[in-house]
Scaffold this active site. Structure first.
Site, PDB file in Angstrom:
ATOM      1  N   LEU A  89      16.757 -48.885  -4.151  1.00  9.38           N
ATOM      2  CA  LEU A  89      17.819 -49.418  -4.873  1.00  9.38           C
ATOM      3  C   LEU A  89      19.088 -49.287  -5.601  1.00  9.38           C
ATOM      4  O   LEU A  89      20.109 -49.960  -6.357  1.00  9.38           O
ATOM      5  CB  LEU A  89      17.175 -50.512  -5.230  1.00  9.38           C
ATOM      6  CG  LEU A  89      17.048 -51.709  -3.877  1.00  9.38           C
ATOM      7  CD1 LEU A  89      15.551 -52.716  -3.747  1.00  9.38           C
ATOM      8  CD2 LEU A  89      17.108 -51.571  -2.753  1.00  9.38           C
ATOM      9  N   GLY A  90      18.264 -48.873  -7.524  1.00  7.64           N
ATOM     10  CA  GLY A  90      19.135 -48.513  -8.728  1.00  7.64           C
ATOM     11  C   GLY A  90      18.378 -48.220  -9.126  1.00  7.64           C
ATOM     12  O   GLY A  90      16.818 -47.803  -9.689  1.00  7.64           O
ATOM     13  N   GLY A  92      17.839 -47.720 -14.180  1.00  8.12           N
ATOM     14  CA  GLY A  92      18.568 -47.691 -15.437  1.00  8.12           C
ATOM     15  C   GLY A  92      18.017 -46.556 -15.820  1.00  8.12           C
ATOM     16  O   GLY A  92      17.695 -45.758 -15.840  1.00  8.12           O
ATOM     17  N   GLY A  93      17.975 -47.010 -17.409  1.00 12.37           N
ATOM     18  CA  GLY A  93      17.795 -46.399 -18.266  1.00 12.37           C
ATOM     19  C   GLY A  93      16.533 -45.747 -18.251  1.00 12.37           C
ATOM     20  O   GLY A  93      16.049 -45.133 -18.888  1.00 12.37           O
ATOM     21  N   MET A  94      15.615 -46.050 -18.299  1.00  9.88           N
ATOM     22  CA  MET A  94      14.319 -46.592 -18.563  1.00  9.88           C
ATOM     23  C   MET A  94      13.301 -46.478 -17.071  1.00  9.88           C
ATOM     24  O   MET A  94      12.396 -45.861 -17.006  1.00  9.88           O
ATOM     25  CB  MET A  94      13.277 -47.322 -19.267  1.00  9.88           C
ATOM     26  CG  MET A  94      13.680 -48.271 -19.057  1.00  9.88           C
ATOM     27  SD  MET A  94      12.818 -49.548 -20.156  1.00  9.88           S
ATOM     28  CE  MET A  94      12.226 -50.795 -19.862  1.00  9.88           C
ATOM     29  N   VAL A  97      14.611 -48.878  -9.391  1.00  3.26           N
ATOM     30  CA  VAL A  97      13.921 -49.904  -8.795  1.00  3.26           C
ATOM     31  C   VAL A  97      14.197 -49.141  -7.138  1.00  3.26           C
ATOM     32  O   VAL A  97      15.610 -48.229  -6.842  1.00  3.26           O
ATOM     33  CB  VAL A  97      14.735 -50.923  -9.115  1.00  3.26           C
ATOM     34  CG1 VAL A  97      14.239 -52.113  -7.939  1.00  3.26           C
ATOM     35  CG2 VAL A  97      14.765 -51.504 -10.174  1.00  3.26           C
ATOM     36  N   LYS A 114       9.687 -51.779  -9.932  1.00  4.52           N
ATOM     37  CA  LYS A 114      10.585 -51.608 -11.069  1.00  4.52           C
ATOM     38  C   LYS A 114       8.889 -50.428 -11.488  1.00  4.52           C
ATOM     39  O   LYS A 114       8.418 -50.567 -11.852  1.00  4.52           O
ATOM     40  CB  LYS A 114      10.668 -52.408 -11.926  1.00  4.52           C
ATOM     41  CG  LYS A 114      11.380 -51.267 -13.102  1.00  4.52           C
ATOM     42  CD  LYS A 114      11.851 -52.471 -14.175  1.00  4.52           C
ATOM     43  CE  LYS A 114      13.639 -51.228 -14.850  1.00  4.52           C
ATOM     44  NZ  LYS A 114      14.166 -52.856 -15.737  1.00  4.52           N
ATOM     45  N   ASP A 207      21.326 -59.965 -21.226  1.00  4.62           N
ATOM     46  CA  ASP A 207      22.211 -59.328 -20.257  1.00  4.62           C
ATOM     47  C   ASP A 207      22.505 -59.886 -18.845  1.00  4.62           C
ATOM     48  O   ASP A 207      22.297 -60.011 -17.744  1.00  4.62           O
ATOM     49  CB  ASP A 207      21.341 -57.832 -20.031  1.00  4.62           C
ATOM     50  CG  ASP A 207      22.030 -56.934 -19.295  1.00  4.62           C
ATOM     51  OD1 ASP A 207      23.484 -56.627 -19.310  1.00  4.62           O
ATOM     52  OD2 ASP A 207      22.209 -55.668 -18.010  1.00  4.62           O
TER      53      ASP A 207
END
Length: 923
Positions: A89-90, A92-94, A97, A114, A207
């Site tokens: 789905l996505g 990120g930095g760490m 997902v 995640k 955020d």
């Protein structure tokens, strides 16, 4: 790589990102030297940036972490605990997902998982990941995505499963559902409730942005992604950000965050203010020089946001022209309002103040809690004074009156009756009168400016070459001024006239003028209809007003001319008759030369439309009558440029009718007389592009008639001269659609003459250039029939020439042309265009005949072409027969009816002789 290295990498990435690819190499060689690891890191970031386009919003450190984790991406069908991965789905930095579902068959459930990225499982990242999981576990709110499960994978990576939210970002959802301002505020208040709940549990989100607020199909907003959230209790704050690794989205971060300061609950208030600004206006509160995080952060620190009411509809896109996908350009329509002015009024005042208070640079001057922000929004919705506004008597009284209009009115009447407040009333009346005078002065100032732009500046440049873009800007600006006054125009006849004139001129520039326009037929029709609507209201109020009759007739004539190009011949002819009928009764009792000229223009248009609907004899009579009236005027009046122009146009349209009546010699004489008049005007007024256009049109039709008379060399010379003039016009005024159209039609006629002179290769070159221009014009103005037929004719000409030169290339070209013709639908009464379409079908039939004749008659290919030819001839014959039955065939075209029927008979015989009875049409 150490922290200082990440900072250097980020700086190099942003420096190289804005350079052309050819210059990046030199920069990297100078700055990286022997540091191969640094150079490789920058090159990876640049490659990812080029692939991602506008997606990159995080600092380079965060992006680099994401790239480092890419190798550990999980494939579909991978098992994570009790779940099976469906897709990513996505990222990120760490962590990454995934969408997953229960794989143990205990029950059916979809979740968002995640998972720490492989390579990012450092101690610092693991601490942050576990902190996020703990934060989610401590939150239980209907507008916050819930934590469902957690654990560690078989290879030791921690994960957690949370509620899978299938929805859209809050701003995109609001636009897609055209939510009103009140509905948007209701949605936003639910988000505020979620953030407030997190703050009560000592969690700062840090955020908050639209993509972290998803709205489900049933309209429930869900706050997501607590990945960089902060726990306020010092001993529990495992979320502190490492030096040099500021995890934030600059566009939504508070000034203290982008400066590296401490984030507090007031920082979340700021981010909510940015979200609310975008939710109401569709744009960011800031304008930055570029999309780089550094420039955006600079804008956040130093730029004061424009008031939301001033931001909507101002045409300036913030953040270097950025608008997030999914948001609608027309903000009034997106909020269910009928105009931008109404949207501005709904935002002006309380909402401006609330949003700007949330966006104060200094934390101490903002709302000190989400509850304060929410409370002011609710007070605004309830019609109560908001806390952020100065608590003046006038402001509170105004709010009270709006909430209790009936009670206030009744109370005032009683008060006047009981206490006779004569002094107070008189004082208020004087104040009201002074305010009214000030408003009237502002009203008249804006009105004067609008009229100067619209009627003085516009007239000064309208005939100059290359002025189309400037004319467009002047007219739109002037119309914008007048639109702001439109709601004041109730019963204001002069202002209504000005609005009608403005809409007419917008229509001229959009696509209604025969001089120079932007090629927007649909927009021009809409503008003319607005002008007609305003003037019809004035006419109904006073049908005896001569000025209203003349203005209404003029706009109706403009609209009628344009409607013909959209294919609505009946409506076009009806409007032309109405325009004529409005003016004809006025001529008997008037010595006004201008009125007589208006009537001649209306008569000329009526004649043109009679010809287009099949009555060539009636058209010729109409034009001859107009010419007699013009020639009967006094010598002084006949010398006037406007009268000479009107005579030139009447002669031209008489010649058009003479061509249809078969009188080519008479038509040639009329066209030449037209040119003489127009050339005299153009010589007298060398900067007037209208007069030059009349000369060019006369030249075109003189050449066309000469070619029909067999005088091809003379015709070719004229077409080439016209082509050079139109190319020069287009270079001087690139937005001039009329000049571009002139080039295309000159190219086609040049190709026609080259074909008749036996030079098909030259003809093909001209046709192909014409096709390229016709395709470009049709793509942006597909409602215009003239442009459709330009495209059709150029396709058909190419088919015909290739049939003689290169049969292998002709087959697909002819098939494309046939499909385009078959998709053309015309009104039955549109005799002009239907006759033209019938001629195109006949030409296509001849092209297929030519292709068939090059093959042996018994072959399958020859039979296929014979079938195609027969289908084309039949369609041509069907159109001509229907026009004849409707009595819409001109004398010059009478022979085409029988010729089309004869072509069908011959094609059937040829197909029968080839050994096939198939009559299937071509693909």
């Amino acid at each position: 790589m150490s922290t200082p290295d990440w900072a250097r990498l980020e700086a190099l990435f942003h420096a190289a990102r804005v350079l052309p690819a050819a210059e990046r190499e030199g920069l990297l060689e100078r700055e990286c030297g022997d540091d191969a690891a640094l150079r490789a890191g920058v090159e990876r970031l640049l490659a990812a940036h080029d692939r991602a386009g506008d997606f990159i919003e995080a600092p380079a450190a965060e992006l680099a972490a994401s790239l480092a984790a890419a190798a550990g991406a999980g494939p579909a069908d991978r098992r994570i605990g009790a779940y099976r991965v469906i897709r990513e789905l996505g990222r990120g930095g760490m962590g990454t997902v995934y969408l997953a579902e229960r794989a143990d068959d205990a029950f059916t459930q979809r979740v968002a998982i995640k998972l720490i990225n492989r390579g990012m499982d450092t101690e610092q990242v693991l601490i942050r990941f576990r902190a996020e999981r703990q934060i989610l576990a401590s939150l239980d709110h209907p507008n916050i995505a819930r934590l469902l499960d957690g654990g560690t994978t078989d290879d030791g990576l921690p994960y957690f499963a949370m509620e899978y939210i299938e929805g859209r970002p809050i701003d995109a959802y609001a636009d897609a559902h055209r939510l009103s301002i009140a509905a948007r505020l209701g949605l936003f208040l639910q988000v505020c409730g979620a953030v407030s709940y997190a703050h009560q549990h000592l969690i700062v989100h840090r955020d908050i942005k639209p993509i972290n607020i998803l709205v489900t199909a049933d309209g429930t907003p869900k706050l997501l992604d607590f990945g960089i959230a902060k726990v306020l209790q010092a001993d529990l704050d495992a979320t502190a950000t490492a030096p040099g690794l500021r995890m934030l989205t600059p566009e939504y971060a508070s000034p203290e965050q982008v400066e590296g300061g401490q984030a507090t609950t007031v920082s979340d208030v700021y981010s909510l203010g940015v979200v609310l600004y975008e939710l109401l206006t569709g744009r960011s509160p800031y304008q930055a020089r570029s999309r780089s995080p550094a420039d955006i952060a600079e804008a956040v620190r130093t730029t004061e946001p424009v008031r939301p009411s001033a931001a909507v509809g101002d045409g300036a896109l913030p953040l270097a022209g950025r608008r997030r996908s999914g948001l609608t350009d027309d903000r009034a329509a997106a909020t269910g309002l009928s105009s931008t002015d109404r949207l501005r009024r709904s935002l002006r005042g309380d909402l401006d103040t609330i949003v700007l208070t949330a966006l104060r640079k200094e934390p101490a001057r903002r709302y000190q809690s989400v509850e304060q922000l929410s409370a002011d929004l609710r007070r605004h919705q309830d019609g109560l004074p908001v806390r952020a506004r100065p608590d003046t008597f006038g402001y509170r009284a105004g709010k009270f009156v709006r909430r209790h209009r009936g009670m206030v009115v009744a109370g005032t009447l009683i008060g006047v009756t009981l206490f006779g407040g004569t002094i107070a009333t008189a004082w208020q009346a004087r104040e009201a009168r002074a305010a009214q005078l000030r408003a009237e002065r502002r009203f008249n100032d804006v009105r004067k400016l609008a009229n100067a732009v619209l009627f003085d500046y516009y007239d000064a440049i309208k005939d100059l070459p290359g002025s189309t873009p400037v004319r467009e800007r002047l007219v739109r600006d002037a119309l914008g001024y007048l639109d702001t006054l439109a709601h004041e125009a109730h019963g204001e006849v002069a202002l209504q006239r000005e609005l009608a004139a403005a809409y007419r001129r917008v229509g001229d520039v959009q696509g209604g003028s025969l001089i120079a326009n932007l090629g927007d037929t649909e927009g021009a029709v809409a503008s003319y209809r607005k002008a007609v609507g305003i003037l019809e209201d004035l006419y109904r109020a006073d049908s005896g007003d001569v000025r209203t009759r003349r203005e209404l007739a003029a706009v109706m004539a403009d609209l009628a001319t344009l409607l013909l190009d959209t294919g609505d011949a009946n409506a076009s002819l009806a409007l032309a008759r109405r325009a004529w009928n409005l003016l004809a009764p006025l001529e008997r009792d008037s010595s006004d030369a201008g009125l007589r000229l208006d009537l001649r223009k209306a008569g000329d248009l009526l004649g043109v439309l009679l010809l287009e609907t099949g009555d060539a004899a009636g058209a010729a009579r109409r034009h001859r009558e107009d010419l007699r009236s013009l020639e009967a005027a006094s010598e002084t009046e006949r010398r006037r440029p406007a009268v000479r122009r009107s005579m030139s146009v009447a002669l031209h349209h008489l010649a058009d009718a003479q061509v249809q009546l078969g009188d080519l010699d008479g038509a040639l004489d009329s066209y030449q007389r037209t040119r003489t008049l127009a050339a005299g005007l153009a010589e007298e007024f060398p900067d007037n592009i209208d007069y030059r256009a009349l000369v060019g049109a006369a030249d075109f039709w003189i050449a066309d008639v000469l070619s029909q008379l067999g005088r091809h060399a003379e015709a070719l010379a004229i077409f080439r001269r016209r082509l050079a003039a139109n190319r020069a016009e287009a270079r001087a005024d690139p937005k001039n659609a009329i000049a571009r159209s002139g080039i295309a039609i000159d190219l086609m006629r040049t190709g026609d003459v080259e074909t008749r002179l036996g030079r098909p290769a030259r003809a093909l070159e001209a046709y192909r250039e014409a096709l390229g221009m016709a395709v470009a014009e049709f793509r942006v103005d597909s409602t215009n029939l003239y442009k459709r037929f330009q495209l059709m004719e150029s396709q058909n000409k190419i088919c015909g020439v290739l049939g003689r030169m290169a049969p292998g290339e002709a087959d697909p070209a002819c098939a494309r042309a046939a499909r385009f013709m078959n998709a053309t639908v015309l009104e039955p009464s549109n005799a002009g265009y239907r006759g033209y379409l019938a001629g195109q079908y006949s030409d296509m039939g001849q092209a297929y005949d030519s292709l068939a004749s090059r093959l042996q008659a018994s072959t399958a290919g020859a039979r296929r072409f014979r079938v195609a030819a027969l289908a084309m001839y039949r369609r041509s014959s069907e159109i001509w027969t229907d026009l004849r039955d409707r009595r819409l065939v001109n004398p010059a075209d009478t022979a085409r009816v029988s010729a089309a029927a004869l072509a069908v008979t011959r094609a059937e015989a040829a197909l029968s002789a080839s050994g096939s009875g198939s009559t299937l049409p071509p693909d």
